[in-house]
Motif scaffolding. Structure first.
Motif, mmCIF file in Angstrom:
data_model
loop_
_atom_site.group_PDB
_atom_site.id
_atom_site.type_symbol
_atom_site.label_atom_id
_atom_site.label_comp_id
_atom_site.label_asym_id
_atom_site.label_seq_id
_atom_site.Cartn_x
_atom_site.Cartn_y
_atom_site.Cartn_z
ATOM 1 N N SER B 8 1.030 81.519 1.859
ATOM 2 C CA SER B 8 0.932 80.542 0.771
ATOM 3 C C SER B 8 2.234 80.455 -0.020
ATOM 4 C CB SER B 8 -0.204 80.917 -0.169
ATOM 5 O OG SER B 8 0.239 81.906 -1.077
ATOM 6 N N ASP B 9 2.323 79.480 -0.884
ATOM 7 C CA ASP B 9 3.536 79.280 -1.672
ATOM 8 C C ASP B 9 3.935 80.539 -2.440
ATOM 9 O OD1 ASP B 9 3.182 76.751 -0.744
ATOM 10 O OD2 ASP B 9 3.378 75.771 -2.685
ATOM 11 N N ALA B 10 2.973 81.100 -3.157
ATOM 12 C CA ALA B 10 3.281 82.290 -3.939
ATOM 13 C C ALA B 10 3.704 83.429 -3.011
ATOM 14 C CB ALA B 10 2.068 82.703 -4.767
ATOM 15 N N GLU B 11 2.986 83.558 -1.924
ATOM 16 C CA GLU B 11 3.311 84.629 -0.986
ATOM 17 C C GLU B 11 4.715 84.467 -0.401
ATOM 18 O OE1 GLU B 11 -1.383 85.031 0.260
ATOM 19 O OE2 GLU B 11 0.049 84.134 1.644
ATOM 20 N N TRP B 12 5.135 83.240 -0.225
ATOM 21 C CA TRP B 12 6.491 83.002 0.269
ATOM 22 C C TRP B 12 7.519 83.649 -0.639
ATOM 23 C CZ3 TRP B 12 9.846 81.066 3.874
ATOM 24 C CH2 TRP B 12 9.272 80.582 5.046
ATOM 25 N N GLU B 13 7.258 83.591 -1.900
ATOM 26 C CA GLU B 13 8.209 84.156 -2.845
ATOM 27 C C GLU B 13 8.351 85.663 -2.603
ATOM 28 O OE1 GLU B 13 10.874 82.442 -4.765
ATOM 29 O OE2 GLU B 13 9.113 81.251 -4.232
ATOM 30 N N ILE B 14 7.223 86.313 -2.377
ATOM 31 C CA ILE B 14 7.248 87.748 -2.080
ATOM 32 C C ILE B 14 7.986 87.997 -0.767
ATOM 33 C CG2 ILE B 14 5.837 89.807 -1.799
ATOM 34 C CD1 ILE B 14 5.013 88.642 -4.313
ATOM 35 N N ILE B 18 11.179 90.387 0.282
ATOM 36 C CA ILE B 18 11.059 91.493 1.236
ATOM 37 C C ILE B 18 12.002 91.308 2.426
ATOM 38 C CG2 ILE B 18 9.493 92.703 2.808
ATOM 39 C CD1 ILE B 18 7.277 92.325 0.878
ATOM 40 N N TRP B 19 12.184 90.068 2.841
ATOM 41 C CA TRP B 19 13.122 89.846 3.945
ATOM 42 C C TRP B 19 14.537 90.202 3.510
ATOM 43 C CZ3 TRP B 19 10.210 84.711 4.719
ATOM 44 C CH2 TRP B 19 9.244 84.865 5.731
ATOM 45 N N ARG B 20 14.832 89.853 2.287
ATOM 46 C CA ARG B 20 16.186 90.078 1.805
ATOM 47 C C ARG B 20 16.454 91.563 1.616
ATOM 48 N NH1 ARG B 20 17.808 89.303 -3.378
ATOM 49 N NH2 ARG B 20 15.952 88.090 -3.847
ATOM 50 N N VAL B 21 15.492 92.263 0.987
ATOM 51 C CA VAL B 21 15.683 93.692 0.791
ATOM 52 C C VAL B 21 14.446 94.445 1.234
ATOM 53 C CG1 VAL B 21 15.515 92.991 -1.626
ATOM 54 C CG2 VAL B 21 15.596 95.403 -1.084
ATOM 55 N N GLU B 27 7.016 98.470 -7.019
ATOM 56 C CA GLU B 27 7.654 98.446 -8.331
ATOM 57 C C GLU B 27 8.870 97.529 -8.315
ATOM 58 O OE1 GLU B 27 9.359 102.080 -9.642
ATOM 59 O OE2 GLU B 27 9.486 101.418 -11.726
ATOM 60 N N GLU B 28 9.681 97.700 -7.294
ATOM 61 C CA GLU B 28 10.874 96.859 -7.192
ATOM 62 C C GLU B 28 10.489 95.391 -7.081
ATOM 63 O OE1 GLU B 28 14.285 99.050 -4.792
ATOM 64 O OE2 GLU B 28 12.359 99.403 -3.832
ATOM 65 N N ILE B 29 9.475 95.137 -6.297
ATOM 66 C CA ILE B 29 9.026 93.749 -6.145
ATOM 67 C C ILE B 29 8.606 93.199 -7.491
ATOM 68 C CG2 ILE B 29 7.308 92.249 -5.089
ATOM 69 C CD1 ILE B 29 7.229 94.101 -2.707
ATOM 70 N N ILE B 30 7.826 93.994 -8.198
ATOM 71 C CA ILE B 30 7.326 93.533 -9.490
ATOM 72 C C ILE B 30 8.467 93.290 -10.467
ATOM 73 C CG2 ILE B 30 6.031 94.268 -11.528
ATOM 74 C CD1 ILE B 30 4.054 95.619 -9.526
ATOM 75 N N ILE B 31 9.389 94.229 -10.516
ATOM 76 C CA ILE B 31 10.528 94.051 -11.421
ATOM 77 C C ILE B 31 11.298 92.788 -11.051
ATOM 78 C CG2 ILE B 31 12.804 94.955 -12.000
ATOM 79 C CD1 ILE B 31 11.552 97.761 -11.877
ATOM 80 N N SER B 32 11.496 92.625 -9.757
ATOM 81 C CA SER B 32 12.336 91.528 -9.320
ATOM 82 C C SER B 32 11.691 90.158 -9.530
ATOM 83 C CB SER B 32 12.663 91.731 -7.844
ATOM 84 O OG SER B 32 13.531 90.744 -7.383
ATOM 85 N N GLY B 35 9.667 88.504 -13.778
ATOM 86 C CA GLY B 35 10.397 87.658 -14.712
ATOM 87 C C GLY B 35 10.631 86.282 -14.132
ATOM 88 N N LYS B 36 11.228 86.271 -12.978
ATOM 89 C CA LYS B 36 11.599 85.022 -12.322
ATOM 90 C C LYS B 36 10.411 84.076 -12.168
ATOM 91 C CE LYS B 36 13.517 83.412 -7.936
ATOM 92 N NZ LYS B 36 13.531 83.741 -6.497
ATOM 93 N N MET B 37 9.285 84.647 -11.777
ATOM 94 C CA MET B 37 8.133 83.803 -11.445
ATOM 95 C C MET B 37 7.103 83.738 -12.560
ATOM 96 S SD MET B 37 8.392 82.434 -8.507
ATOM 97 C CE MET B 37 10.159 82.255 -8.436
ATOM 98 N N ASN B 38 7.295 84.556 -13.577
ATOM 99 C CA ASN B 38 6.327 84.558 -14.656
ATOM 100 C C ASN B 38 4.951 85.030 -14.189
ATOM 101 O OD1 ASN B 38 7.307 83.345 -17.267
ATOM 102 N ND2 ASN B 38 5.099 83.043 -17.340
ATOM 103 N N TRP B 39 4.979 86.019 -13.336
ATOM 104 C CA TRP B 39 3.737 86.568 -12.821
ATOM 105 C C TRP B 39 3.476 87.924 -13.465
ATOM 106 C CZ3 TRP B 39 5.440 85.699 -7.073
ATOM 107 C CH2 TRP B 39 5.169 84.385 -6.704
ATOM 108 N N SER B 40 2.209 88.229 -13.698
ATOM 109 C CA SER B 40 1.872 89.558 -14.190
ATOM 110 C C SER B 40 1.957 90.543 -13.021
ATOM 111 C CB SER B 40 0.462 89.571 -14.760
ATOM 112 O OG SER B 40 -0.466 89.716 -13.720
ATOM 113 N N ALA B 41 2.126 91.816 -13.361
ATOM 114 C CA ALA B 41 2.213 92.832 -12.320
ATOM 115 C C ALA B 41 0.984 92.781 -11.418
ATOM 116 C CB ALA B 41 2.352 94.210 -12.951
#
Lengths: 134, 134
Positions: B8-14, B18-21, B27-32, B35-41
């Motif tokens: 899905s669209d949101a999942e694409w962002e994740i 993950i592909w990049r790093v 935790e890293e995913i959440i930190i990264s 903010g950018k996506m305005n998503w809660s942990a």
DNA sequence: TGGTATAGTTTACAACTGTAAACACAGCTT
DNA sequence: AAGCTGTGTTTACAGTTGTAAACTATACCA
């Protein structure tokens, strides 16, 4: 300048038809798409209705049935779709998008030439030209 | 050659992250992304979990937390996404897609040149060349 | 004019999505 | 060793989507 509603994949199929030929009756839509898409008439009716509710199409009564026509322009919908796709998959990097498609898709020589032409035209447009006012 | 799941669209962002790093902790995913996506942990955790269930990513335990990595390749996912987009919006007509994007999007001179180069290369490849066997 | 076919409307229903709270469990800290 | 804290897991919930059956109203035929 109605804001474009979210159009689902299936609904896009209906819209593409309506943009191509309109006004159009539901019967025509059903005939045209039920085979191609393997959809039952009822399913197509649902899609038409949802597009109505979303304000993507309108209709006019004509005796027993309605004739439908688009309320949002194809151009605008395509633009919106392009934009969100570009953002979602390529983070907005058009260059990447192009190189991917050029690699993946097969293009005829003629198509390639047309694209080269388009690019050339585009280039002249962004060339830092001294503006001549008149 | 795992078949690519529907992302899905949101999942694409994740996935893009993950592909990049990778491997990468939640935790890293959440930190990264929070903010950018305005998503809660919590929201991000849900997406990670869905990607796991879909088989798009895998993980390895490391003490208290997991480290995640992709199970489907970016290339394959992009290819699939390209394909369905091209079909849905352009009925498969790559030429139309290109001319639309060339018109709509702003491209730097450099980008244009790169594309011209790519097209030129592509052209030589489809040129009806007498094959030389060896 | 009454009945019927048919076009449109309502209802259905499960899967997927975005969004997140609630819960459980295992290390780490004291 | 007991509790806390931070991960991962389960549950929630409304809106969208694909798919279609059931229902309703009305224009047209007999």
């Amino acid at each position: 300048m109605r804001s474009i509603p979210k159009i689902s994949d299936a609904e896009w199929e209906i819209m593409k038809l309506i943009w191509r030929v309109n006004p159009i009756t539901s019967e025509e839509i059903i005939i045209s798409l039920s085979g191609k898409m393997n959809w039952s008439a009822q399913t197509i009716k649902t899609f038409i209705n949802r597009l109505l509710k979303k304000g993507a199409i309108g209709f006019e009564k004509t005796g027993r049935s309605y004739i439908y026509y688009p309320l949002v322009s194809e151009k605008d919908c395509i633009r919106a779709e392009n934009k969100s796709f570009l953002k979602k998959v390529y983070n907005g990097a058009v260059g990447m998008l192009f190189s991917n498609f050029i690699e993946e898709e097969s293009l005829s020589e003629k198509e390639i030439e047309k694209l080269q032409d388009l690019l050339a035209k585009k280039k002249t447009k962004i060339l830092p030209v001294k503006k001549i006012e008149r």
